[in-house]
Design a protein around this motif. Structure first.
Motif, short mmCIF file in Angstrom:
data_model
loop_
_atom_site.label_atom_id
_atom_site.label_comp_id
_atom_site.label_asym_id
_atom_site.label_seq_id
_atom_site.Cartn_x
_atom_site.Cartn_y
_atom_site.Cartn_z
N ASP A 72 0.80 -1.30 -0.07
CA ASP A 72 0.04 0.06 -0.05
C ASP A 72 0.80 1.39 -0.17
N ASP A 73 0.37 2.43 -0.32
CA ASP A 73 1.10 3.62 -0.66
C ASP A 73 2.26 3.49 -1.21
N PHE A 74 2.52 2.76 -2.18
CA PHE A 74 3.61 2.52 -3.07
C PHE A 74 4.17 3.71 -3.58
N GLY A 75 5.42 4.12 -3.27
CA GLY A 75 6.19 5.31 -3.66
C GLY A 75 6.28 6.12 -2.64
N ARG A 76 5.64 5.78 -1.43
CA ARG A 76 5.85 6.70 -0.21
C ARG A 76 6.87 5.96 0.66
N GLN A 77 7.57 4.89 0.38
CA GLN A 77 8.48 4.21 1.09
C GLN A 77 9.85 5.15 1.27
N LYS A 78 10.58 4.70 2.38
CA LYS A 78 12.06 5.68 2.27
C LYS A 78 12.97 5.29 1.37
N MET A 79 12.92 4.31 0.65
CA MET A 79 13.96 3.68 -0.44
C MET A 79 13.14 4.33 -1.81
N SER A 80 13.98 4.45 -2.81
CA SER A 80 13.30 4.64 -4.00
C SER A 80 12.45 3.59 -4.57
N PRO A 81 11.38 3.84 -5.38
CA PRO A 81 10.76 2.93 -6.25
C PRO A 81 11.53 1.84 -6.85
N ARG A 82 12.54 2.36 -7.57
CA ARG A 82 13.24 1.60 -8.43
C ARG A 82 13.96 0.64 -7.74
N ILE A 107 -0.43 -13.26 -4.93
CA ILE A 107 -0.99 -12.37 -5.76
C ILE A 107 -0.16 -11.00 -5.12
N ASN A 108 0.55 -10.38 -5.88
CA ASN A 108 0.99 -9.04 -5.44
C ASN A 108 0.43 -7.90 -6.13
N ILE A 109 -0.20 -7.03 -5.12
CA ILE A 109 -1.05 -6.14 -5.51
C ILE A 109 -0.32 -4.70 -5.16
N PHE A 110 0.05 -3.83 -6.09
CA PHE A 110 0.68 -2.58 -5.78
C PHE A 110 -0.26 -1.54 -5.69
N CYS A 111 -0.59 -0.56 -4.80
CA CYS A 111 -1.52 0.40 -4.65
C CYS A 111 -0.96 1.76 -4.47
N THR A 112 -1.11 2.76 -5.36
CA THR A 112 -0.64 3.83 -5.18
C THR A 112 -1.53 5.15 -5.65
N ASN A 113 -1.44 6.43 -4.93
CA ASN A 113 -2.31 7.47 -5.27
C ASN A 113 -1.17 8.31 -6.30
N LEU A 114 -0.03 7.87 -6.45
CA LEU A 114 0.98 8.88 -7.14
C LEU A 114 0.98 8.44 -8.67
N ARG A 115 1.27 9.26 -9.64
CA ARG A 115 1.21 9.12 -11.03
C ARG A 115 2.53 7.76 -11.19
N PRO A 116 1.88 6.87 -11.96
CA PRO A 116 2.64 5.47 -12.31
C PRO A 116 4.17 6.07 -12.95
N ALA A 117 3.91 7.02 -13.84
CA ALA A 117 5.07 7.52 -15.01
C ALA A 117 6.26 7.95 -13.86
N ASP A 118 5.86 8.53 -12.69
CA ASP A 118 6.89 9.05 -11.89
C ASP A 118 7.20 7.98 -10.89
N LEU A 119 6.81 6.80 -10.80
CA LEU A 119 7.29 5.69 -10.07
C LEU A 119 8.30 4.76 -10.80
N VAL A 120 7.86 4.37 -11.66
CA VAL A 120 8.49 3.13 -12.57
C VAL A 120 8.54 3.48 -13.74
N ASP A 121 9.54 2.70 -14.50
CA ASP A 121 9.69 2.69 -16.06
C ASP A 121 8.80 1.62 -16.68
N GLU A 122 8.79 1.83 -17.90
CA GLU A 122 7.99 1.16 -18.82
C GLU A 122 8.33 -0.50 -18.87
#
Length: 478
Positions: free
Chosen positions: A325-335, A367-382
């Motif tokens: 949950d809240d993917f992208g708000r963790q201390k380390m980078s999403p990448r 089943i791995n579910i990633f939830c985020t309210n941030l723009r996907p393009a700002d988090l991960v690459d294609e």
């Protein structure tokens, strides 16, 4: 799903590669499950399929069938006895070690022969009435075992047995259809389009990316679907890898399924055991982590004091659902975080390392579910998004959906719903302000009304006046 089950059936020698290929063609042409195609083609019977995909851990009746050495089990028994002030009964040890009495009886004979225990009291001729105690030599051996590991509990399951059962309990094998999706989410208000997106995504057993504005129900959807998973699985209390112990069962995550016919806690001579009591029958697990998540949580945790391991979160979520949950708000980078997931997501296996340097492989089945309210393009690459097959946006509510949520919240709180007041709320605080209709707002607004009525010792009512007061406290002018 088909790939996982197919590989398992070939590995176990139930079918050939040619039979699997034929069954897959039949599955595609007739739009049915792989298992049904295998039965229809006469390659397997329904009974065989059920036994393969719904395994029951067999009960070991001898030391050799536990998969553990005599020395390992002897040390574990001595440590338990040591913690019991040196004295114990057959029933106490069977309950603590979660082993059949015949295995404990065999161990007791070995320990007596080595002068590590002796009979302290015998109320009769039967072994079950005797009280045993550690000898001085037995105490010394127990202390030596304590120095190696402080683990005292159920006998662990060997790694190979754990992998075998885990592989047969694949989460992808569960049957999910349109009716199940709608029943699982019946307490939520969402469009048919969204339901038809969630169904295929969840039934695939593959990773899912849920994104959209905050407060739209992404986490609630993920958790609701996970909690509604049918069927049960067997979770070992602990496993043994190269002499090291890894504790897996977590009562905060694994919820035991109890049947009246189950006698898991009665391990005496007359016990009517249904399965190896080292395993606990549970609902499929659901693990949710948020901003506190770190990649270290995906590794074994070695406790230097107790000298045994705690299983990582994905191991506790095995055969179930893992929600980030809240993917992208963790201390380390999403990448950095996602780099750790790429190989397991692609291969379906994960590698863990002991502090000794030894590495071992386990199935990566959840089943791995990633939830985020941030723009996907700002988090991960294609490149990473390609590895997540299902990307689903959960958007703001429509006016009709918002009203229905409001109506349900009022009913749940026992507050009469007023259609005119609902229209007033939407027009005044959404249409005129340009504010988006967020699905979490109705609950929060009604809670505001309840808080105010409780303070003023009044019955809560849904009126224009109470809505105005609640909105004043709730909404912030940005």
């Amino acid at each position: 799903m088909a790939n996982s089950i197919g590989r398992l059936l070939i590995k176990e020698g139930f079918i050939s590669n040619a039979q699997l290929a034929q069954a897959r063609i039949d599955q595609t042409q007739n739009s049915r499950r792989l298992e049904d195609s295998l039965v229809s083609l006469g390659f397997l019977t329904s009974e065989q399929i059920n036994g393969i995909l719904h395994p029951v851990p067999p009960i070991p009746l001898r030391i050799i069938t536990t998969g553990l050495s005599e020395v390992f089990l002897s040390d574990l028994l001595l440590k338990i006895a040591y913690q019991e002030a040196g004295a114990f009964t057959l029933h106490q040890i069977t309950s603590k070690l979660c082993l059949h009495y015949s295995v404990i009886n065999e161990l007791i004979e070995l320990l007596k022969a080595d002068h590590l225990i002796t009979i302290r009291l015998a109320a009769g001729y039967g072994r079950e009435t005797q009280v045993f105690e550690l000898t001085q030599r037995g105490r010394e051996r127990a202390e030596m075992a304590m120095n190696i590991s402080l683990y005292v509990g159920a006998a662990p399951v060997p790694l190979k047995d754990y992998i075998s059962i885990l592989s047969q309990q694949y989460v992808q094998q569960i049957q999910i259809d349109k009716t199940w999706i709608r029943e699982s989410l019946s307490h939520m208000v969402m469009s048919e389009k969204l339901l038809d997106q969630l169904g295929p995504a969840f039934s695939s057993g593959r990773a899912i990316f849920l994104y959209g504005p905050p407060g739209t129900g992404k986490s609630s959807v993920a958790e609701a679907l996970g909690r509604a998973l049918p069927d049960h699985v067997y979770i070992p209390q602990a496993i043994e890898v190269s002499g090291q112990i890894i504790r897996i069962f977590d009562p905060a995550i694994h919820f035991e399924v109890t049947d009246k016919s189950d006698e898991r806690m009665q391990l005496d001579i007359n016990a009517n055991l249904k399965h190896d009591p080292r395993w606990i029958k549970c609902r499929r697990p659901v693990v949710m982590v948020g901003a506190e998540f770190t990649t270290e949580m995906l590794d074994l945790h070695w406790d230097r004091h107790s000298k045994f391991y705690e299983a990582p979160v994905q191991m506790k979520a095995a055969n179930g659902v893992f929600i980030l949950d809240d993917f992208g708000r963790q201390k380390m980078s999403p990448r950095e975080m996602l780099n750790r997931w790429i190989v397991p997501l692609e291969r379906g296996t994960d590698f863990l390392s002991l502090h000794t340097g030894m590495k071992f492989e386990i199935p990566f089945d959840q089943i791995n579910i990633f939830c985020t309210n941030l723009r996907p393009a700002d988090l991960v690459d294609e490149a990473f998004l390609r590895r997540i097959r299902h990307k689903i946006k959960i958007n703001y509510s429509t006016e009709s959906e918002y009203k229905e949520i409001l109506r349900r919240v009022c009913a749940m709180q026992g507050i009469p719903f007023n259609e005119n007041v609902a229209d007033y709320l939407i027009d005044t605080y959404y249409r005129k302000t340009g504010r988006a209709l967020t699905s979490s707002h109705p609950r929060d607004i009604i809670d505001q009304i309840i808080d105010s009525s409780r303070y003023f010792k009044q019955s809560p009512t849904f009126t224009m006046s109470t809505v105005d007061k609640a909105a004043t406290n709730y909404f912030i002018e940005m």
